[in-house]
Enzyme design. Structure first.
Site, short mmCIF file in Angstrom:
data_model
loop_
_atom_site.label_atom_id
_atom_site.label_comp_id
_atom_site.label_asym_id
_atom_site.label_seq_id
_atom_site.Cartn_x
_atom_site.Cartn_y
_atom_site.Cartn_z
N LEU A 66 0.99 -1.19 -0.02
CA LEU A 66 0.08 -0.04 -0.16
C LEU A 66 0.95 1.29 0.11
CD1 LEU A 66 -2.92 1.11 0.23
CD2 LEU A 66 -2.66 1.03 2.70
N ALA A 67 1.10 2.01 -1.15
CA ALA A 67 1.98 2.69 -1.48
C ALA A 67 1.41 4.16 -1.03
CB ALA A 67 2.61 2.98 -2.68
N HIS A 68 1.90 4.87 -0.07
CA HIS A 68 1.29 6.27 0.42
C HIS A 68 2.26 7.15 1.05
CE1 HIS A 68 1.19 3.83 3.84
NE2 HIS A 68 1.14 4.90 4.53
N ALA A 69 2.09 8.28 1.30
CA ALA A 69 2.99 9.23 1.96
C ALA A 69 1.89 10.17 2.67
CB ALA A 69 3.84 10.12 1.00
#
Length: 301
Positions: A66-69
């Protein structure tokens, strides 16, 4: 609150995409969100930097990242992207590599996407749905599978002879780093094969306990784990007695006195070594069985 389908437009889905490494895989997820007006190139760079600085904690289940920032001016609106890779890539995760699905998340705040992540957690926890998502031949077919997102129809299950939080002796004192163990998707419905039954009646006037789920940013993987933990608490009939709060590493340290335990990834647990409450490592954030085991450990049931 928005569902997965509402936050994931067709143009943000790419199937069987080639990627040489994890950075390129995350970049693909970011490019789709840029294309659909969800975020800017700066946010894509922030997602990559998040992994470089905090490790592969975004790989929250076997084969799934789950790619996020953090929310920033680089986020134009809350949205998702979906990248199914032609060949899996390594993120450097101890137990969940290699990854063949990267879901990108850009969030304006913690609220708008809670329901979407909860729905996604339920979908990926179901072996049949997970298989259908892997086999979907077109973005339209994949979106049709995701449109099945809805409330879980699971029958409440309580641990045999379990005490409620008010009856339990409480969580162990001192920080812990143990994991309850990874459980495959076929075993996710029950930790030990117990039959469905009513939860034990809570003791009148029992205090409400709090468990923290923690990630680097407090709005991506921690919300995902929060959803899975709440599913288990619902099955036990403990939702009136245990609340779950998703937060980040900095805030978690300040909230430790309010909590009975912290659930998080192995990478984030390393940053919480001085916590004054037990820290339980969860390898597969979609596994209700693994979370069930960790919860039993905390309450000694």
């Amino acid at each position: 609150m928005a569902t997965v389908s509402e936050l994931l437009p067709r143009d943000a889905v790419r199937l069987d995409a080639p990627a040489t490494d994890w950075r390129e895989a995350v970049r693909l997820a970011g490019e789709l969100m840029v294309r659909t007006g969800t975020s800017t190139d700066d946010y894509t760079a922030e997602m990559i930097r998040n992994v470089e600085e905090n490790g592969p904690y975004i790989v929250i289940a076997p084969g799934f990242a789950l790619a996020h920032a953090r929310p920033s001016p680089a986020v134009r609106r809350t949205g998702l992207s979906w990248v199914r890779l032609a060949e899996p890539v390594e993120f450097g995760h101890e137990s969940n590599d290699p990854v063949d699905l990267v879901v990108g998340l850009a969030a304006e705040d913690q609220q708008a996407h809670q329901s979407a992540l909860a729905g996604l957690a339920r979908l990926l926890a179901d072996p049949g749905t997970e298989r259908a998502l892997k086999e979907a031949a077109t973005p339209e077919a994949l979106l049709a599978v995701l449109a099945g997102d809805g409330e879980s129809a699971d029958t409440p299950v309580s641990p045999e002879g379990a005490r409620t939080p008010g009856d339990a002796d409480g969580a162990d004192s001192g920080a812990g780093g143990g994991s309850s163990g990874t459980v495959g998707s076929a075993d996710r419905e029950s930790a030990d094969g117990q039959s469905a039954g009513a939860a034990a009646a809570p003791r009148s006037g029992a205090d409400v306990h709090k468990i923290l789920t923690v990630c680097g940013n407090g709005l991506g993987t921690s919300l995902f784990l929060k959803s899975t933990l709440e599913q288990v608490l619902q099955r036990w009939g403990w939702t009136p007695h245990v609340t779950v709060e998703a937060t980040d590493t900095v805030s978690a340290k300040g909230k430790a006195s309010e909590a009975v335990a912290v659930f998080t990834s192995r990478e984030i647990a390393a940053a919480l070594a001085e916590m004054t409450v037990p820290v339980r490592v969860i390898e597969d954030f979609t596994s209700t069985a693994e979370v069930d085991g960790a919860l039993r450990d905390i309450y000694d049931v």
